[in-house]
Design a protein around this motif. Structure first.
Motif, PDB file in Angstrom:
ATOM      1  N   ALA A   1      65.091  10.136 -37.645  1.00 57.41           N
ATOM      2  CA  ALA A   1      63.975   9.249 -37.968  1.00 57.41           C
ATOM      3  C   ALA A   1      64.449   7.916 -38.542  1.00 57.41           C
TER       4      ALA A   1
ATOM      5  N   TYR B   1      63.913   6.754 -32.308  1.00 53.95           N
ATOM      6  CA  TYR B   1      63.163   7.961 -32.668  1.00 53.95           C
ATOM      7  C   TYR B   1      61.660   7.654 -32.664  1.00 53.95           C
ATOM      8  N   HIS B   2      61.311   6.514 -33.225  1.00 55.61           N
ATOM      9  CA  HIS B   2      59.907   6.137 -33.357  1.00 55.61           C
ATOM     10  C   HIS B   2      59.331   5.666 -32.020  1.00 55.61           C
TER      11      HIS B   2
ATOM     12  N   GLY C   1      56.390   7.703 -30.669  1.00 54.54           N
ATOM     13  CA  GLY C   1      55.241   6.818 -30.483  1.00 54.54           C
ATOM     14  C   GLY C   1      54.661   6.966 -29.088  1.00 54.54           C
TER      15      GLY C   1
ATOM     16  N   TYR D   1      54.366   4.693 -36.233  1.00 54.62           N
ATOM     17  CA  TYR D   1      55.649   4.599 -35.546  1.00 54.62           C
ATOM     18  C   TYR D   1      56.095   3.156 -35.318  1.00 54.62           C
TER      19      TYR D   1
END
Length: 229
Positions: free
Chosen positions: A183, A188-189, A193, A206
């Motif tokens: 994260a 990752y986001h 997302g 996100y």
């Protein structure tokens, strides 16, 4: 510094666009990524997530293209000529950043059409992607200015590309929460997302980490860029 007219900027951008036709490394990366996109999105039973396809676009089309079109001026020894006609090195770089951003946006548009993504969802996905696009452009600029040829761009850019794709692979093969340390990374986001978008849920949580990364990287890049141009 003398302010450039619209026609001068248009001529510089037109030159950069025309040069793309003869830049074999850029065309090769573009074609490979297009083939990769079509193959994996249309392959039967393909479970390749959208975020992994985007990762390949940001690496091959954005980062390497930016580095290659900058270092191309060194290889062709045209930077000095452009400076002699009144353009500064910064202005030359700005033109190439603009070209790379447009090329990335164009490739993303092709991707969204191939994948059949709704225009509003495509816009939200672009908002999610924007910080990574900008960071890849900044890395590409550094590669282009610090290397001497396209071979060195590939050599020094490959570890960054492999790290990005490695993290994208981890995200693809692990469930949310299994590797919570991921994260910390903006991709990752982007990955989760997009999962939120596919579930018709909000993407606002996100956006915080990727845009924070973008702001920090942009400030550091501006300081570095001023010292090196």
């Amino acid at each position: 510094m003398m302010q450039k007219s619209g026609m001068q900027w248009k001529a510089l951008v037109y030159k950069d666009v025309s040069d793309l036709r003869w830049n074999g490394q850029v065309i090769f990366n573009f074609c490979i990524n297009l083939l990769f996109t079509i193959t994996f999105l249309w392959a039967p039973n393909s479970d390749i997530p959208v975020s992994f396809i985007l990762a390949s676009i940001f690496v091959l089309v954005t980062m390497f293209m930016q580095g290659n079109i900058i270092v191309e001026e060194k290889e062709q020894r045209t930077t000095r000529r452009l400076i002699q006609v009144g353009f500064s090195l910064r202005e030359i770089i700005y033109s190439k950043i603009f070209i790379t951003f447009l090329a990335t946006a164009f490739f993303l548009m092709i991707f969204f059409v191939i994948y059949g993504i709704h225009p509003l969802t495509s816009l939200k996905m672009f908002v999610l992607s924007f910080p990574l696009i900008l960071m890849m452009i900044m890395i590409g600029v550094i590669l282009g200015l610090k290397t001497r040829n396209t071979i060195e761009v590939t050599l020094y850019g490959s570890p960054i590309a492999l790290l990005y794709l490695f993290i994208a692979g981890l995200l693809m093969n692990n469930e949310r929460g299994e590797m919570s340390w991921l994260a910390f990374f903006p991709n990752y986001h982007l990955h989760y997302g997009i999962v939120q978008l596919q579930a018709n849920e909000t993407i606002l949580p996100y956006l915080v980490v990727p845009y924070s990364w973008m702001v920090v990287c942009l400030l550091m890049f501006v300081l570095w860029f001023r010292k090196n141009t």
